[in-house]
Enzyme design. Structure first.
Site, short mmCIF file in Angstrom:
data_model
loop_
_atom_site.label_atom_id
_atom_site.label_comp_id
_atom_site.label_asym_id
_atom_site.label_seq_id
_atom_site.Cartn_x
_atom_site.Cartn_y
_atom_site.Cartn_z
N GLU A 139 -2.18 32.88 6.11
CA GLU A 139 -3.53 32.35 5.85
C GLU A 139 -3.66 30.88 6.23
O GLU A 139 -4.78 30.37 6.40
CB GLU A 139 -3.94 32.58 4.39
CG GLU A 139 -3.35 31.60 3.39
CD GLU A 139 -1.90 31.83 3.02
OE1 GLU A 139 -1.34 31.06 2.22
OE2 GLU A 139 -1.31 32.81 3.53
N HIS B 163 3.13 31.93 5.22
CA HIS B 163 1.74 31.92 4.78
C HIS B 163 0.81 32.09 5.99
O HIS B 163 0.32 31.11 6.55
CB HIS B 163 1.42 30.59 4.07
CG HIS B 163 1.97 30.51 2.70
ND1 HIS B 163 1.26 30.89 1.58
CD2 HIS B 163 3.19 30.13 2.25
CE1 HIS B 163 2.00 30.73 0.50
NE2 HIS B 163 3.18 30.27 0.88
N CYS C 173 4.55 35.51 0.72
CA CYS C 173 5.46 34.55 0.08
C CYS C 173 5.91 35.08 -1.27
O CYS C 173 6.72 36.01 -1.34
CB CYS C 173 4.82 33.18 0.01
SG CYS C 173 6.01 31.85 -0.32
#
Length: 226
Positions: A209, A207, A114
């Site tokens: 994660e 993202h 990002c």
């Protein structure tokens, strides 16, 4: 075989826990957990008051993740601030730019997530769109949209099919840095992944994660183990 050591950059913000209210190095736990799930060891890298320390830090790492966070200060790419651009995090900008340049100079595998992808573009001479709509689910809520890989790119070799990804950003790449190639796009044309031709350098606008797909992080860890 030892696990590769992956540095992950962090916020530096006031925080409250227990009876304490102090400046803190902060990072969502999802980042180190994904590094660990991908087979790496996670080391957190808070902003250093001396960006010149970046070379020594990167020399001790096997791989580097530039994490998401605040908007990059527009002065870094020669633009006035849009009213919708967030307040600058100048210490973090300076530190992470130094880390990026150190990683590029040494060939250390690098993943930008990002803000990290945006900062990578700025570090290499690109610019940013300071506001766009449709890439968040709401204030503090991740959205979801599809990214489509560009055939023949490194990203396509990692994730060859169109994939739904967790997304939360209101800025994107504008002028792509000369050293970068687009590796994926959203359906609205937004560049969603970038990479270099030389070395292992990848940026993703979403993202990873916050999802369950560890392929991007695993690819970084595997490159860092080489």
């Amino acid at each position: 075989m030892s696990k590769p050591l992956i540095g992950v950059t962090t916020y530096l913000n006031p925080a409250t826990w227990g009876v304490w209210e102090l400046p803190a190095a902060l990072l969502p736990a999802a980042y180190p957990r994904m590094v660990q799930a991908a087979g790496g060891l996670a080391a957190l890298l808070p902003p250093d008051e001396d960006p010149a320390s970046a070379e020594a830090v990167v020399a001790r790492l096997d791989g580097l993740v530039i994490a998401g966070g605040a908007d990059v200060e527009p002065a870094r790419y020669g633009a006035p601030a849009d009213p919708r651009t967030g307040p600058p995090a100048r210490d973090r900008d300076a530190w992470e730019l130094a880390l990026i340049h150190a990683a590029l100079a040494t060939g250390t595998p690098l993943l930008g997530i990002c803000r990290g992808m945006q900062l990578l573009n700025v570090a290499l001479g690109g610019t940013l769109v300071q506001h766009l709509d449709g890439h968040v689910g709401g204030v503090g809520v991740f959205g979801t949209h599809t990214v489509r890989p560009v055939p023949g790119t490194r990203f396509a070799s990692i994730s060859p099919e169109a994939t739904k990804v967790p997304t939360y950003h209101h800025q994107s790449l504008d002028v792509l840095a000369p050293a970068l190639t687009a590796g994926a796009h959203a359906d609205d044309g937004t560049v969603e992944a970038v990479e270099t031709a030389d070395g292992w350098v990848l940026g993703v606008q979403w993202h990873p994660e916050m999802g369950e797909d560890v392929r991007v992080m695993r690819a970084l860890v595997e490159a860092s183990a080489g």
